[in-house]
Design a protein around this motif. Structure first.
Motif, PDB file in Angstrom:
ATOM      1  N   ASP A 290       0.836  -1.199   0.000  1.00 44.57           N
ATOM      2  CA  ASP A 290       0.000   0.000   0.000  1.00 44.57           C
ATOM      3  C   ASP A 290       0.874   1.253   0.000  1.00 44.57           C
ATOM      4  O   ASP A 290       1.503   1.581   1.019  1.00 44.57           O
ATOM      5  N   PRO A 291       0.940   1.987  -1.122  1.00 48.47           N
ATOM      6  CA  PRO A 291       1.769   3.204  -1.185  1.00 48.47           C
ATOM      7  C   PRO A 291       1.344   4.263  -0.170  1.00 48.47           C
ATOM      8  O   PRO A 291       2.145   5.132   0.191  1.00 48.47           O
ATOM      9  N   GLN A 292       0.095   4.188   0.299  1.00 48.38           N
ATOM     10  CA  GLN A 292      -0.411   5.169   1.248  1.00 48.38           C
ATOM     11  C   GLN A 292      -0.327   4.686   2.702  1.00 48.38           C
ATOM     12  O   GLN A 292      -0.925   5.287   3.600  1.00 48.38           O
ATOM     13  N   PHE A 293       0.416   3.623   2.929  1.00 45.92           N
ATOM     14  CA  PHE A 293       0.497   3.083   4.279  1.00 45.92           C
ATOM     15  C   PHE A 293       1.028   4.144   5.245  1.00 45.92           C
ATOM     16  O   PHE A 293       2.065   4.766   4.996  1.00 45.92           O
ATOM     17  N   PRO A 294       0.324   4.370   6.382  1.00 44.92           N
ATOM     18  CA  PRO A 294       0.702   5.437   7.323  1.00 44.92           C
ATOM     19  C   PRO A 294       1.860   5.026   8.237  1.00 44.92           C
ATOM     20  O   PRO A 294       1.682   4.811   9.440  1.00 44.92           O
ATOM     21  N   LEU A 295       3.033   4.925   7.688  1.00 48.00           N
ATOM     22  CA  LEU A 295       4.193   4.418   8.418  1.00 48.00           C
ATOM     23  C   LEU A 295       4.489   5.207   9.687  1.00 48.00           C
ATOM     24  O   LEU A 295       4.839   4.640  10.727  1.00 48.00           O
ATOM     25  N   THR A 296       4.325   6.526   9.613  1.00 49.93           N
ATOM     26  CA  THR A 296       4.683   7.353  10.766  1.00 49.93           C
ATOM     27  C   THR A 296       3.708   7.224  11.937  1.00 49.93           C
ATOM     28  O   THR A 296       3.929   7.801  12.998  1.00 49.93           O
ATOM     29  N   GLN A 297       2.637   6.454  11.765  1.00 52.85           N
ATOM     30  CA  GLN A 297       1.795   6.126  12.915  1.00 52.85           C
ATOM     31  C   GLN A 297       2.477   5.090  13.813  1.00 52.85           C
ATOM     32  O   GLN A 297       2.097   4.923  14.972  1.00 52.85           O
ATOM     33  N   PHE A 298       3.485   4.426  13.268  1.00 53.09           N
ATOM     34  CA  PHE A 298       4.137   3.342  13.996  1.00 53.09           C
ATOM     35  C   PHE A 298       5.583   3.647  14.362  1.00 53.09           C
ATOM     36  O   PHE A 298       6.128   3.069  15.302  1.00 53.09           O
ATOM     37  N   VAL A 299       6.227   4.561  13.626  1.00 51.05           N
ATOM     38  CA  VAL A 299       7.630   4.876  13.885  1.00 51.05           C
ATOM     39  C   VAL A 299       7.921   6.294  13.401  1.00 51.05           C
ATOM     40  O   VAL A 299       7.382   6.731  12.377  1.00 51.05           O
ATOM     41  N   ALA A 300       8.740   7.010  14.150  1.00 50.53           N
ATOM     42  CA  ALA A 300       9.038   8.407  13.819  1.00 50.53           C
ATOM     43  C   ALA A 300       9.795   8.508  12.498  1.00 50.53           C
ATOM     44  O   ALA A 300      10.609   7.649  12.158  1.00 50.53           O
ATOM     45  N   GLU A 301       9.530   9.597  11.775  1.00 45.91           N
ATOM     46  CA  GLU A 301      10.176   9.793  10.477  1.00 45.91           C
ATOM     47  C   GLU A 301      11.690   9.827  10.591  1.00 45.91           C
ATOM     48  O   GLU A 301      12.408   9.325   9.717  1.00 45.91           O
ATOM     49  N   ALA A 302      12.187  10.404  11.686  1.00 42.91           N
ATOM     50  CA  ALA A 302      13.643  10.458  11.870  1.00 42.91           C
ATOM     51  C   ALA A 302      14.231   9.059  11.969  1.00 42.91           C
ATOM     52  O   ALA A 302      15.315   8.781  11.418  1.00 42.91           O
ATOM     53  N   ASP A 303      13.530   8.173  12.650  1.00 41.68           N
ATOM     54  CA  ASP A 303      14.002   6.791  12.753  1.00 41.68           C
ATOM     55  C   ASP A 303      13.921   6.082  11.403  1.00 41.68           C
ATOM     56  O   ASP A 303      14.797   5.278  11.050  1.00 41.68           O
ATOM     57  N   VAL A 304      12.883   6.385  10.665  1.00 35.60           N
ATOM     58  CA  VAL A 304      12.742   5.796   9.328  1.00 35.60           C
ATOM     59  C   VAL A 304      13.938   6.174   8.460  1.00 35.60           C
ATOM     60  O   VAL A 304      14.565   5.317   7.824  1.00 35.60           O
ATOM     61  N   GLU A 305      14.256   7.450   8.444  1.00 35.78           N
ATOM     62  CA  GLU A 305      15.364   7.922   7.621  1.00 35.78           C
ATOM     63  C   GLU A 305      16.692   7.326   8.072  1.00 35.78           C
ATOM     64  O   GLU A 305      17.549   6.983   7.240  1.00 35.78           O
TER      65      GLU A 305
END
Length: 347
Positions: A290-305
């Protein structure tokens, strides 16, 4: 084309990150969280589910051949690496045209329809309205009856029209001569019976397994052409609903429905009476597809990067290694990041 070379191509993509049996589950189209992740992470969509009936013995034979030939090596942790000799061989292999991710064995549905239509039209053209259908399943017969209803199937011009579309499709597909022979000789018509796999293998001096692989890839080539061609209207009708319309498992789709209603992971697990780990697998599958998956509901954007940067730096997607770098993140969070942001290519 043979199973060993296909397996070598898979191991080349997985190089050092998985055990040999990751390839087995991939080829059979196992719908587990791990296999679905591997498909995306390592760009292996082409091979997913192309051999749903592959046996362990057949797989082991192919793997043993690669080991004995020095193309792969198994480490102490059971993970498999491709050797330099193996890399050199992979570099000489032609690009495969499989599209297992989109068809998942449904190319056989396309051919069942096509073969019954060819058989029906060829018999009616000759004035023979009674014959033993080459396809026995009700769905194929019902589809063909509906498609040919009110069509001039006794008119030789109608047969030529279908034959011309089929000829154009095969010519555009890029099939080699062996594949053209296999696809055409599997068809039956008035006074002609489709060849068996063994007959084709004997004629082409190949083993029957190689013949089947060439057949599957040939159908995938045809389906790709049909999808892209506006002047193959009849074949487009035959290919209707052959391509997978949703990449989620049924169970993941149910989880998504509850999540879209605002339920938490814990509430979904309770409502569905499933383990939390199973629901987490569903969410990882959602993050991949799902391209629209709300990833930042589960992990902070800084951690993602940070994780994405580390994946690039270490050139690995192995969870154990990434967990050592990001102790504060759960395995679930890491899997979501890998699924949403570091997937493989679409091939």
């Amino acid at each position: 084309m043979n199973l060993s070379l296909i397996l070598l191509s898979i191991i080349h993509k997985l190089d050092g990150e998985r055990t040999i049996y990751a390839g087995f589950h991939l080829l059979r189209g196992k719908r587990s969280g791990q296999t679905l992740q591997d498909v995306e992470y390592y760009g292996l969509k082409a091979f997913f589910g192309i051999l749903p009936k592959l046996t362990v013995d057949q797989f082991n034979e192919a793997a043993t051949l690669l080991k004995n030939s020095g193309f792969i090596a198994t480490r102490d942790d059971s993970f498999v690496n491709i050797t330099e000799q193996g890399r050199q061989l992979v570099a000489t292999l032609p690009a495969y045209a499989f599209n297992g991710w989109d068809y998942r064995g449904r190319e056989n549905l396309f051919f069942a329809r096509l073969s019954l239509i060819v058989q029906t039209v060829s018999h009616f053209k000759e004035g023979q309205h009674a014959f033993m259908p080459v396809q026995k399943d009700y769905d194929s017969q019902s589809f063909v009856k509906t498609l040919l209803h009110h069509q001039p199937i006794s008119d030789p011009a109608y047969a030529r029209y279908i034959a011309e579309e089929l000829r154009l499709c095969i010519e555009r597909s890029g099939m080699d001569n062996e594949q053209k022979i296999i696809v055409s000789h599997r068809l039956s018509g008035f006074g002609l019976t489709g060849w068996t796999w063994d007959q084709l293998a004997e004629y082409l001096k190949l083993n029957s397994f190689a013949v089947r692989l060439l057949f599957i890839e040939g159908l995938h080539r045809m389906l790709a052409v049909i999808e892209q061609s506006s002047d193959l209207s009849f074949l487009r009708k035959i290919a209707d609903n052959v391509k997978v319309t949703t990449y989620l498992t049924d169970s993941s789709s149910k989880t998504k429905l509850l999540f879209d209603r605002g339920m938490s992971i814990e509430d979904i697990a309770a409502a569905r009476n499933l383990k939390l780990s199973t629901i987490e697998d569903h969410f990882v599958e959602l993050s991949i597809n799902d391209p629209q998956f709300p990833l930042t509901q589960f992990v902070a954007e800084a951690d993602v990067e940070a994780v994405v940067a580390k994946v690039d730096e270490l050139e690995t997607r192995r969870l154990r290694l990434l967990k050592a770098e990001f102790a504060s993140l759960s395995y679930f969070q890491l899997r979501l990041i890998l699924g949403a942001r570091t997937g493989g290519d679409s091939s």
